[in-house]
Design a protein around this motif. Structure first.
Motif, PDB file in Angstrom:
ATOM      1  N   PHE A   1       1.322 -12.190   1.562  1.00  0.00           N
ATOM      2  CA  PHE A   1       1.349 -11.931   2.967  1.00  0.00           C
ATOM      3  C   PHE A   1       0.190 -12.328   3.723  1.00  0.00           C
ATOM      4  O   PHE A   1       0.359 -12.571   4.949  1.00  0.00           O
ATOM      5  N   SER A   2      -0.815 -12.124   3.158  1.00  0.00           N
ATOM      6  CA  SER A   2      -2.196 -12.461   3.854  1.00  0.00           C
ATOM      7  C   SER A   2      -3.054 -13.252   3.109  1.00  0.00           C
ATOM      8  O   SER A   2      -4.348 -13.562   3.748  1.00  0.00           O
ATOM      9  N   GLY A   3      -2.968 -13.587   1.588  1.00  0.00           N
ATOM     10  CA  GLY A   3      -3.872 -14.353   1.011  1.00  0.00           C
ATOM     11  C   GLY A   3      -3.656 -15.817   0.892  1.00  0.00           C
ATOM     12  O   GLY A   3      -2.964 -16.371   1.702  1.00  0.00           O
ATOM     13  N   ALA A   4      -3.945 -16.252  -0.436  1.00  0.00           N
ATOM     14  CA  ALA A   4      -3.956 -17.673  -0.600  1.00  0.00           C
ATOM     15  C   ALA A   4      -2.442 -18.365  -0.690  1.00  0.00           C
ATOM     16  O   ALA A   4      -2.244 -19.197  -0.315  1.00  0.00           O
ATOM     17  N   ASP A   5      -1.509 -17.411  -0.994  1.00  0.00           N
ATOM     18  CA  ASP A   5      -0.218 -17.586  -0.938  1.00  0.00           C
ATOM     19  C   ASP A   5       0.789 -17.293   0.375  1.00  0.00           C
ATOM     20  O   ASP A   5       1.850 -17.299   0.309  1.00  0.00           O
ATOM     21  N   ALA A   6       0.033 -16.991   1.362  1.00  0.00           N
ATOM     22  CA  ALA A   6       0.685 -16.648   2.714  1.00  0.00           C
ATOM     23  C   ALA A   6       1.704 -17.643   3.384  1.00  0.00           C
ATOM     24  O   ALA A   6       2.600 -17.346   3.808  1.00  0.00           O
ATOM     25  N   GLY A   7       1.308 -19.122   2.977  1.00  0.00           N
ATOM     26  CA  GLY A   7       2.022 -19.891   3.443  1.00  0.00           C
ATOM     27  C   GLY A   7       3.411 -20.062   3.021  1.00  0.00           C
ATOM     28  O   GLY A   7       4.634 -20.423   3.724  1.00  0.00           O
ATOM     29  N   SER A   8       3.683 -19.395   1.664  1.00  0.00           N
ATOM     30  CA  SER A   8       4.882 -19.225   1.177  1.00  0.00           C
ATOM     31  C   SER A   8       5.696 -18.220   1.917  1.00  0.00           C
ATOM     32  O   SER A   8       6.994 -18.613   2.230  1.00  0.00           O
ATOM     33  N   TYR A   9       5.130 -17.166   2.222  1.00  0.00           N
ATOM     34  CA  TYR A   9       5.866 -16.048   3.107  1.00  0.00           C
ATOM     35  C   TYR A   9       6.269 -16.766   4.487  1.00  0.00           C
ATOM     36  O   TYR A   9       7.275 -16.366   4.796  1.00  0.00           O
ATOM     37  N   VAL A  10       5.514 -17.351   5.012  1.00  0.00           N
ATOM     38  CA  VAL A  10       5.687 -17.727   6.217  1.00  0.00           C
ATOM     39  C   VAL A  10       7.078 -18.751   6.483  1.00  0.00           C
ATOM     40  O   VAL A  10       7.791 -18.751   7.014  1.00  0.00           O
ATOM     41  N   ALA A  11       6.784 -19.739   5.451  1.00  0.00           N
ATOM     42  CA  ALA A  11       7.922 -20.798   5.107  1.00  0.00           C
ATOM     43  C   ALA A  11       9.198 -19.976   4.992  1.00  0.00           C
ATOM     44  O   ALA A  11      10.308 -20.287   5.348  1.00  0.00           O
ATOM     45  N   ARG A  12       9.317 -18.928   4.138  1.00  0.00           N
ATOM     46  CA  ARG A  12      10.564 -18.333   3.928  1.00  0.00           C
ATOM     47  C   ARG A  12      11.001 -17.403   5.022  1.00  0.00           C
ATOM     48  O   ARG A  12      12.027 -17.342   5.215  1.00  0.00           O
ATOM     49  N   LEU A  13      10.135 -16.687   5.792  1.00  0.00           N
ATOM     50  CA  LEU A  13      10.490 -16.089   7.017  1.00  0.00           C
ATOM     51  C   LEU A  13      11.011 -17.366   7.887  1.00  0.00           C
ATOM     52  O   LEU A  13      12.124 -17.009   8.620  1.00  0.00           O
ATOM     53  N   THR A  14      10.482 -18.271   8.220  1.00  0.00           N
ATOM     54  CA  THR A  14      10.963 -19.196   8.873  1.00  0.00           C
ATOM     55  C   THR A  14      12.364 -19.842   8.558  1.00  0.00           C
ATOM     56  O   THR A  14      13.161 -19.958   9.450  1.00  0.00           O
ATOM     57  N   ASP A  15      12.433 -19.951   7.390  1.00  0.00           N
ATOM     58  CA  ASP A  15      13.847 -20.486   6.859  1.00  0.00           C
ATOM     59  C   ASP A  15      14.741 -19.336   7.223  1.00  0.00           C
ATOM     60  O   ASP A  15      16.086 -19.691   7.511  1.00  0.00           O
ATOM     61  N   LEU A  16      14.387 -17.951   6.963  1.00  0.00           N
ATOM     62  CA  LEU A  16      15.568 -17.142   7.508  1.00  0.00           C
ATOM     63  C   LEU A  16      16.017 -17.148   8.726  1.00  0.00           C
ATOM     64  O   LEU A  16      16.915 -17.065   9.236  1.00  0.00           O
ATOM     65  N   LYS A  17      14.942 -17.028   9.391  1.00  0.00           N
ATOM     66  CA  LYS A  17      15.288 -17.087  11.169  1.00  0.00           C
ATOM     67  C   LYS A  17      15.897 -18.389  11.549  1.00  0.00           C
ATOM     68  O   LYS A  17      17.161 -18.383  12.187  1.00  0.00           O
ATOM     69  N   ALA A  18      15.621 -19.627  10.910  1.00  0.00           N
ATOM     70  CA  ALA A  18      16.238 -20.775  10.971  1.00  0.00           C
ATOM     71  C   ALA A  18      17.695 -20.616  10.769  1.00  0.00           C
ATOM     72  O   ALA A  18      18.686 -21.397  11.347  1.00  0.00           O
TER      73      ALA A  18
END
Length: 421
Positions: free
Chosen positions: A271-288
């Motif tokens: 959510f906030s560390g090195a892999d935060a980009g993965s979380y953001v991408a998945r959240l974007t995919d869900l919204k899209a």
């Protein structure tokens, strides 16, 4: 329910397991495994096994009907998939359907017996990769095909860096097995954990499965593991002897802080560390995905990536993404969203219901929940292995419906000769 393991393998058993492994590799396997030969192996072996048994199970008929309806809609609905996507889906669906026919003819417990030894070696592969990568890392070499964050030892032990910092080996090593990312690997490892814990009831193999899943550093995988442990504990607690209750409580006291710390660290990184980009991408995919689904709720947009990209652009989302100096067409990472977006609400219902009602495993709701949660973060819904489980559930429901209709059918009494006198 416990299934007894058998050691003696016949030629048919070996062929069936080769077909099963092919279906698994088609469901998220390395791109180094060519897809066309794999699907040909799957289809060819299934046809050979069907001829060997000389039997087509009647449970396959409603599955073929469902496939026909889905693909028919894809051909007549405007802006749906082209010929290539039609052929890809047809091959995957037919592979899963024919493999289902094989397992329906072999009996309910056969899939569990086939998966258990295969997945055991994958669990060992995961743990050994994690240990060697952390202690003898020079053994591993970069696989250029996958980019600089993927390394392998003899193309058997494979791992990903936890973070995307490509100039360093820092971070937790993430085994990915023969699959293109650890998030898919953990699905199969969790299936093994389920089999060891619920079906074969081996605490030793359950421990191996738990370690294997945790070694992938997957948030979803860890959540599934904890859920399986809690369900198992709730089931057996009331029937355990006092000595085993005490042992279970001690194990729980030991595992709780360990798993809690693991989950906290994992979530913090995602959510906030090195892999935060993965979380953001998945959240974007869900919204899209939700936005696209609301625009095409009835029958979806089809299976073609170009159709998805067109819908993304219309909804105001980026169509392309850059991955290690490659510009690629954007697709969703959420398998459930993929189902809704591709097929719409009407055709998605039998797939979701089938996922939770499959009789290929002794506990269909547990396996269905496991796969449903896992597929929320992996785009492999329409691949042969998930489809095998889903088609198994749909076939069971169709058989139950047929039996119910037969019981409801009014019986016509045949008059006897005495009635006419």
């Amino acid at each position: 329910m416990s299934i007894q393991k058998t050691q003696d393998l016949t030629k048919i058993d070996v062929l069936r397991r080769v077909a099963l492994v092919s279906a698994m590799l088609l469901s998220g396997g390395w791109f180094l495994f060519p897809r066309i030969p794999l699907i040909l192996i799957l289809l060819g072996i299934c046809i050979v096994l069907i001829k060997a048994r000389n039997k087509i199970h009647r449970g396959i008929i409603p599955v073929l009907a469902l496939i026909s309806v889905v693909l028919f809609v894809q051909t007549i609905w405007p802006n749906q998939s082209g010929i290539s996507q039609f052929a890809i889906r047809l091959a995957n669906f037919l592979g899963a359907a024919l493999l289902l026919n094989v397992y329906l003819c072999e009996g309910r417990d056969t899939l569990s017996k086939d998966l258990y030894p295969i997945l055991k070696w994958m669990a060992i592969q995961s743990v050994v990769t994690c240990v060697l990568a952390n202690t003898m890392n020079p053994l591993f070499v970069t696989i250029d095909f996958f980019g600089p964050n993927t390394r392998s030892f003899l193309l058997v032990l494979i791992y990903h860096f936890r973070s995307y910092a490509l100039d360093s080996d820092d971070g937790f090593i993430r085994p990915s097995g023969f699959f293109w990312e650890p998030g898919i690997f953990q699905i199969y490892l969790n299936v093994y954990f389920y089999l060891a814990l619920f079906v074969f009831k081996s605490w030793r193999q359950s421990s191996l499965g738990l370690l294997a899943v945790l070694s992938t550093w997957s948030t979803t995988g860890a959540m599934i593991c904890v859920a399986l442990i809690c369900i198992k504990f709730a089931w057996v607690f009331g029937t355990m002897r006092r000595s085993k209750v005490i042992l279970a409580v001690v194990v729980g006291i030991v595992l709780t802080p360990v798993l809690g710390a693991y989950m906290y660290r994992n979530a913090a990184d995602k959510f906030s560390g090195a892999d935060a980009g993965s979380y953001v991408a998945r959240l974007t995919d869900l919204k899209a995905g939700v936005d696209i689904f609301t625009d095409h709720p009835l029958f979806g947009i089809g299976f073609a990536p170009t159709d998805y990209a067109r819908a993304l652009k219309k909804a105001g989302y980026p169509v392309y993404f850059v991955d290690q100096e490659k510009t690629m067409l954007r697709t969703t990472t959420n398998g459930v969203v993929m189902l809704l977006v591709c097929t719409g609400i009407l055709l998605s219902i039998p797939f979701v219901v089938g996922l939770f009602t499959s009789r290929l495993f002794p506990h269909p709701k547990i396996v269905g929940g496991l796969l449903f949660v896992a597929l929320l973060s992996e785009p492999i819904f329409f691949t042969p292995f998930p489809m095998l489980v889903i088609f198994g559930g749909f076939s069971h429901l169709a058989e139950e419906l047929r039996c119910s209709l037969q019981r409801m059918r009014p019986r016509v009494a045949i008059p006897s000769s005495a009635d006419g006198m």
